[in-house]
Scaffold this motif. Sequence first.
Motif, short mmCIF file in Angstrom:
data_model
loop_
_atom_site.label_atom_id
_atom_site.label_comp_id
_atom_site.label_asym_id
_atom_site.label_seq_id
_atom_site.Cartn_x
_atom_site.Cartn_y
_atom_site.Cartn_z
N ALA A 12 0.82 -1.21 0.00
CA ALA A 12 0.00 0.00 0.00
C ALA A 12 0.86 1.26 0.00
O ALA A 12 0.44 2.30 -0.51
CB ALA A 12 -0.93 0.00 1.21
N LEU A 13 2.07 1.16 0.56
CA LEU A 13 2.98 2.29 0.60
C LEU A 13 3.94 2.31 -0.59
O LEU A 13 4.76 3.22 -0.72
CB LEU A 13 3.80 2.26 1.90
CG LEU A 13 3.01 2.53 3.17
CD1 LEU A 13 3.82 2.12 4.39
CD2 LEU A 13 2.60 3.99 3.25
N SER A 14 3.86 1.28 -1.42
CA SER A 14 4.76 1.12 -2.58
C SER A 14 6.23 1.11 -2.17
O SER A 14 7.08 1.78 -2.76
CB SER A 14 4.52 2.23 -3.61
OG SER A 14 3.20 2.17 -4.09
N VAL A 15 6.52 0.35 -1.10
CA VAL A 15 7.89 0.15 -0.65
C VAL A 15 8.18 -1.34 -0.56
O VAL A 15 7.27 -2.16 -0.57
CB VAL A 15 8.16 0.82 0.73
CG1 VAL A 15 7.94 2.32 0.66
CG2 VAL A 15 7.30 0.20 1.83
N ARG A 16 9.46 -1.67 -0.46
CA ARG A 16 9.83 -3.06 -0.21
C ARG A 16 9.50 -3.38 1.24
O ARG A 16 9.58 -2.51 2.11
CB ARG A 16 11.33 -3.26 -0.45
CG ARG A 16 11.74 -3.00 -1.90
CD ARG A 16 13.23 -2.99 -2.02
NE ARG A 16 13.73 -1.89 -1.17
CZ ARG A 16 15.00 -1.53 -1.11
NH1 ARG A 16 15.91 -2.15 -1.82
NH2 ARG A 16 15.38 -0.54 -0.32
N THR A 17 9.14 -4.60 1.49
CA THR A 17 8.81 -5.01 2.86
C THR A 17 9.94 -4.67 3.82
O THR A 17 9.71 -4.16 4.91
CB THR A 17 8.49 -6.51 2.90
OG1 THR A 17 7.43 -6.78 1.99
CG2 THR A 17 8.07 -6.96 4.29
N ARG A 18 11.16 -4.88 3.39
CA ARG A 18 12.31 -4.62 4.28
C ARG A 18 12.45 -3.14 4.64
O ARG A 18 13.06 -2.81 5.66
CB ARG A 18 13.58 -5.17 3.68
CG ARG A 18 14.06 -4.45 2.46
CD ARG A 18 15.32 -5.10 1.95
NE ARG A 18 15.80 -4.40 0.78
CZ ARG A 18 16.79 -4.82 0.05
NH1 ARG A 18 17.39 -5.95 0.36
NH2 ARG A 18 17.20 -4.13 -0.99
N ASP A 19 11.88 -2.25 3.83
CA ASP A 19 11.95 -0.82 4.15
C ASP A 19 11.23 -0.50 5.45
O ASP A 19 11.56 0.50 6.11
CB ASP A 19 11.38 0.02 3.01
CG ASP A 19 12.21 -0.06 1.74
OD1 ASP A 19 13.42 -0.38 1.82
OD2 ASP A 19 11.64 0.17 0.66
#
Length: 73
Positions: free
Chosen positions: A60-67
Amino acid sequence: MAKVSTKSLFGRALRALREDRGYSQEELAERAGLHRNYVGGVERGERNVALENIVKLAGALSVRTRDLFDSLP
Protein backbone atom coordinates in the motif's frame (compact mmCIF):
# COMPACT_ATOMS: atom_id res chain seq x y z
CA MET A 1 16.26 4.40 30.55
CA ALA A 2 13.40 2.33 29.15
CA LYS A 3 14.01 0.27 26.03
CA VAL A 4 11.74 1.05 23.09
CA SER A 5 9.86 -2.05 21.92
CA THR A 6 10.27 -3.55 18.48
CA LYS A 7 6.55 -2.96 17.90
CA SER A 8 6.99 0.75 18.65
CA LEU A 9 9.98 1.06 16.32
CA PHE A 10 8.07 -0.67 13.55
CA GLY A 11 5.09 1.61 14.16
CA ARG A 12 7.26 4.72 13.96
CA ALA A 13 8.71 3.55 10.64
CA LEU A 14 5.23 2.85 9.30
CA ARG A 15 3.97 6.27 10.38
CA ALA A 16 6.96 8.05 8.83
CA LEU A 17 6.47 6.30 5.49
CA ARG A 18 2.73 6.98 5.57
CA GLU A 19 3.23 10.65 6.34
CA ASP A 20 5.94 10.97 3.65
CA ARG A 21 3.31 9.90 1.15
CA GLY A 22 0.65 12.21 2.54
CA TYR A 23 -1.72 9.37 3.45
CA SER A 24 -4.07 9.44 6.39
CA GLN A 25 -4.34 6.30 8.52
CA GLU A 26 -7.72 5.71 6.94
CA GLU A 27 -6.34 5.97 3.40
CA LEU A 28 -3.45 3.61 4.17
CA ALA A 29 -5.84 1.13 5.76
CA GLU A 30 -8.11 1.22 2.73
CA ARG A 31 -5.19 0.76 0.32
CA ALA A 32 -3.93 -2.19 2.39
CA GLY A 33 -7.35 -3.78 2.94
CA LEU A 34 -7.10 -3.35 6.72
CA HIS A 35 -9.21 -1.55 9.32
CA ARG A 36 -8.15 2.00 10.20
CA ASN A 37 -8.15 1.17 13.92
CA TYR A 38 -5.70 -1.65 13.22
CA VAL A 39 -3.31 0.70 11.39
CA GLY A 40 -3.50 3.18 14.27
CA GLY A 41 -2.71 0.42 16.76
CA VAL A 42 0.27 -0.70 14.71
CA GLU A 43 1.62 2.85 14.53
CA ARG A 44 1.28 3.23 18.32
CA GLY A 45 3.13 -0.06 18.88
CA GLU A 46 0.06 -1.72 20.40
CA ARG A 47 -0.36 -4.47 17.80
CA ASN A 48 1.84 -7.45 17.00
CA VAL A 49 1.66 -7.30 13.21
CA ALA A 50 1.16 -10.48 11.20
CA LEU A 51 3.55 -11.10 8.32
CA GLU A 52 0.71 -11.01 5.79
CA ASN A 53 -0.31 -7.56 7.05
CA ILE A 54 3.27 -6.29 6.84
CA VAL A 55 3.29 -7.30 3.17
CA LYS A 56 -0.07 -5.56 2.63
CA LEU A 57 1.15 -2.37 4.31
CA ALA A 58 4.37 -2.33 2.27
CA GLY A 59 2.39 -2.79 -0.93
CA ALA A 60 0.00 0.00 0.00
CA LEU A 61 2.98 2.29 0.60
CA SER A 62 4.76 1.12 -2.58
CA VAL A 63 7.89 0.15 -0.65
CA ARG A 64 9.83 -3.06 -0.21
CA THR A 65 8.81 -5.01 2.86
CA ARG A 66 12.31 -4.62 4.28
CA ASP A 67 11.95 -0.82 4.15
CA LEU A 68 9.54 -1.09 7.07
CA PHE A 69 12.35 -2.64 9.14
CA ASP A 70 15.11 -0.09 8.47
CA SER A 71 14.86 1.45 11.94
CA LEU A 72 14.98 -1.88 13.78
CA PRO A 73 18.19 -3.06 15.41
